[in-house]
Design an enzyme around this catalytic site. Structure first.
Site, mmCIF file in Angstrom:
data_model
loop_
_atom_site.group_PDB
_atom_site.id
_atom_site.type_symbol
_atom_site.label_atom_id
_atom_site.label_comp_id
_atom_site.label_asym_id
_atom_site.label_seq_id
_atom_site.Cartn_x
_atom_site.Cartn_y
_atom_site.Cartn_z
ATOM 1 N N CYS A 122 0.788 -1.337 -0.074
ATOM 2 C CA CYS A 122 -0.029 0.111 0.116
ATOM 3 C C CYS A 122 0.722 1.165 0.042
ATOM 4 C CB CYS A 122 -0.963 0.151 1.222
ATOM 5 S SG CYS A 122 -1.881 -1.523 1.373
ATOM 6 N N ARG A 146 1.296 2.200 -5.857
ATOM 7 C CA ARG A 146 1.380 1.187 -4.969
ATOM 8 C C ARG A 146 0.170 0.149 -4.601
ATOM 9 N NH1 ARG A 146 6.362 1.956 -2.445
ATOM 10 N NH2 ARG A 146 6.046 0.482 -0.901
ATOM 11 N N ASN A 182 0.774 -0.549 6.180
ATOM 12 C CA ASN A 182 1.197 -1.268 4.898
ATOM 13 C C ASN A 182 1.884 -2.663 5.616
ATOM 14 O OD1 ASN A 182 2.251 -2.223 2.515
ATOM 15 N ND2 ASN A 182 3.948 -1.038 2.647
ATOM 16 N N GLU A 236 8.902 -12.407 -21.070
ATOM 17 C CA GLU A 236 8.647 -11.157 -20.687
ATOM 18 C C GLU A 236 7.434 -10.514 -21.584
ATOM 19 O OE1 GLU A 236 9.200 -9.339 -18.393
ATOM 20 O OE2 GLU A 236 8.553 -7.191 -18.952
ATOM 21 N N LYS A 283 3.963 -9.072 -20.049
ATOM 22 C CA LYS A 283 3.403 -7.807 -20.379
ATOM 23 C C LYS A 283 2.003 -7.782 -20.968
ATOM 24 C CE LYS A 283 5.679 -5.480 -18.858
ATOM 25 N NZ LYS A 283 6.801 -6.265 -17.971
ATOM 26 N N GLU A 332 -0.474 -9.080 -17.983
ATOM 27 C CA GLU A 332 -0.520 -8.046 -16.729
ATOM 28 C C GLU A 332 -1.465 -6.805 -17.323
ATOM 29 O OE1 GLU A 332 3.990 -6.603 -16.349
ATOM 30 O OE2 GLU A 332 2.713 -6.844 -14.657
ATOM 31 N N HIS A 349 7.505 -30.503 -27.444
ATOM 32 C CA HIS A 349 7.405 -31.457 -26.256
ATOM 33 C C HIS A 349 6.063 -31.162 -25.516
ATOM 34 C CE1 HIS A 349 11.541 -32.875 -26.571
ATOM 35 N NE2 HIS A 349 12.046 -31.419 -26.901
#
Ligand code: AGP
Length: 622
Positions: free
Chosen positions: A2, A33, A108, A491, A495, A498, A514
């Site tokens: 937080c 945050r 927090n 990555e 991206k 998210e 595989h």
């Protein structure tokens, strides 16, 4: 994770200098945050006034609109990322404590013994309104205040009996000019102003008002008024050696600068970000890492490197493994920090642990650092945020210097982390004599070309932006790569997950046959990151074969390849070009189209690119 703000100033004269407004301004800077609720408390006219709302900060602002009466000298405020209890008005902070609501507290972290404390406090007659662990801390400080009669002492006693991770800030109706705070395993900094002082989860909370800051150590209590800052430890001893420093970041660096999102701005800052990471490292032909205060003899004795990190930082660590093993011949493992200490890893005094963290506050990474140091290993932190906990608790730190990263999705810090890992690898190779000085100089020369090449990729972003807009209804995207293209694929997928909420997977291209190739059906978009054909011909030809394999099964192939690499043309539905560089350094270029793709696609979907659902910038809980 937080965001916390505290303020102590003179009795407000102008509306904009009211503690409530100063606190809201700080919250706006910390909203990254956590942003599922927000609240503020002030001591005004002998009483505690709390306003809090579920949802983003805008809801709190709306609730406070028209309130021009509230003045006072102190405020505490909070923007939340929920752990205990859903994101509701009631669970939002600040929480009132005491029999008459005489105290307000923001928190927090996670209080691990809260259930026991809550039962004890309820038995004592304290009434709970929320489902949070934090409310127990509010009542606990209030109960200690009844006997101590002093807010600092009450906070000290309460904090000493809490278990877990916390930053707590409290204001009390009987101390109208004072904010008291305590920290354990959770960030807290003091901003030192002229006739006013600030508290924040990080310096962004007050960088508009002052650039002078004070670090608060582990297990310490700080008492702040307009003119005074006093620190004691949890045993009650005065602390006189707190470190004061000047913040380098400019307040303007935290603004969007004309871009539609912080993420877009940060992507477009990457050329200068990497240049800043590399700046001033080479002196008289030798690599100098000033912050690296570990004795060279210790670095020469290292027989294993373990990189610990989470999320994007772990992907940067995966790139580091290829570079460090190649240049230094030191076996290098990359481990998700949250898995590290639970598997009883083999760590000795000859192990060098590299902890990568943009924020320097990621709890999982911090715990891995502590575990490694307990085993006798030396720890180097690769970090962007000065004064944060991970570099402070490490033996040495290598800073990125990429400036503040506000968007939750990490972009410029990722490139800075990779560049810093290259510097670390080359430095180790220099110290251990694995590379000759002319070899290091040649590698540094090529690395120094990268910012210009990044700019070329950014300047040709229109193609990828158009692709992203056309693909905004995609439901699944796959990413393939080999060598450093593999972490790049990971990555790229991270991206997209998210910020665009699209199912995405990154694979090592060789793993395809595989299992994952079963996912490929007609029209499935597959990004393929192709290594340079120069120097690593077999690696290149294997990836070209992988493109053919997925295309033969109906995939739509979106190929990222070096300029002039025509071998990919027959099998690519779309070719995105990047400038030619060494195979290792390509990780700094090939990821950029993937960052732009996600950012543009999420924007086209109308999503909040900077504050994606369920995520927070800094994950300060385990
Ligand atoms: C990056 O886009 C993510 N938001 C996340 O994976 C992040 O990289 C991770 O939480 C680690 O953060 P840190 O670098 O601050 O330690």
């Amino acid at each position: 994770m937080c965001g916390i703000v505290g303020y102590a100033g003179p009795q407000a004269k102008a509306p904009s200098s009211r503690p409530v407004d100063v606190a809201l301004q700080g919250l706006a800077r910390l909203e990254y945050r956590g942003y599922d609720s927000a609240g503020v408390a002030v001591i005004d006219d002998g009483s505690v006034r709390v306003t809090k709302r579920a949802g983003k900060l805008a809801n709190l602002r709306a609730a406070l609109e028209g309130d021009t009466e509230t003045t006072g000298r102190v405020a505490i405020a909070h923007t939340r990322w929920a752990t205990h209890g859903g994101p509701t008005d009631t669970n939002a902070h600040p929480h009132l404590g005491g029999r008459e609501g005489e105290i307000a507290v923001v928190h927090n972290g996670i209080i691990e013994n809260f259930a026991h404390l809550r039962a004890e406090l309820e038995a004592d007659g304290y009434l709970f309104a929320s489902e949070t662990d934090s409310e127990a801390a509010a009542h606990l400080v209030a109960r200690e205040m009844e006997t101590a009669g002093d807010l600092t002492e009450a906070m000290r006693r309460a904090a000493a009996s809490l278990e877990g991770a916390f930053t707590l800030l409290a204001v009390h109706r009987d101390a109208p000019d004072t904010v008291v705070a305590a920290r354990r395993n959770s960030p807290l900094v003091v901003g030192l102003g002229e006739g006013e002082n600030f508290l924040g989860s990080d310096v962004a909370a007050f960088v508009d008002s002052t650039k002078e800051a004070l670090e608060i150590g582990q297990d310490q209590v700080v008492t702040v008024t307009a003119d005074d800052v006093r620190i004691i430890d949890f045993e009650g001893h005065e602390v006189t050696d707190a470190k004061r420093y000047t913040i380098e970041w400019d307040a303007a660096a935290a603004q969007k600068g004309g871009y539609p999102s912080f993420m877009a701005k940060e992507i477009h800052e990457q050329a200068s970000a990497v240049a800043d990471t590399l700046l001033g490292r080479l002196e008289d032909g030798a690599l100098q890492l000033d912050e690296m205060d570990i004795d060279p003899s210790v670095l020469r004795s290292v027989d294993k490197i373990v990189v610990v990190a989470c999320g994007t930082a772990a992907n940067a660590g995966a790139v580091a493994k290829y570079a460090i093993e190649h240049w230094c011949r030191i076996p290098t493992e990359v481990e998700l920090a949250h898995e590290f200490r639970y598997r009883d890893p083999v760590v000795t005094e000859k192990t060098l642990v590299v902890a990568i963290s943009q924020s320097g506050e990621t709890m999982d990474t911090l715990m891995a650092v502590r575990h490694a140091r307990e085993q006798g290993a030396k720890v180097i932190a690769i970090c962007n945020t000065r004064g944060s906990t991970i570099p402070r608790e490490s033996d040495a730190a290598l800073y990125l210097h990429v400036g503040p990263e506000i968007a939750v999705a990490s972009t410029k810090a990722y490139l800075g982390q990779i560049a810093a890992c290259y510097l670390l690898g080359l430095f180790l190779a220099q110290v251990r004599g694995n590379l000759y000085p002319d070899e290091i100089a040649a590698l540094m020369g090529d690395l120094e070309q990268i910012p210009e090449q990044i700019q070329q990729v950014l300047d040709s972003s229109a193609q990828v932006e158009k692709l992203a807009q056309d693909m905004k209804d995609a439901t699944s995207v796959l990413f393939l790569g080999r060598h450093v293209g593999y972490p790049t694929a990971m990555e790229g997928a991270l991206k997209l997950k998210e910020i665009a909420y699209i199912h995405a997977e990154g694979f090592a291209a060789g793993e395809l046959k595989h299992g994952p190739i079963a996912l490929v059906e007609e029209g499935q978009p597959v990004f393929v990151i192709v290594p340079s054909p120069n120097g690593r011909h077999s690696l290149h030809s294997k990836v070209v074969s992988n493109i053919q394999e997925v295309r033969a099964r109906g995939a739509r192939t979106l190929v990222i390849a070096e300029e002039g690499d025509d071998a990919v043309l027959p099998y690519a539905d779309e070719v995105i070009r990047v400038p030619a560089t060494r195979t290792l350094f390509a990780a700094l270029l090939t990821v950029i189209p993937l960052q732009i793709f996600s950012c543009e696609l999420a924007t086209a979907k109308g999503l909040d690119v900077d504050q994606p659902r369920n995520l927070a910038k800094s994950v300060t809980v385990e």
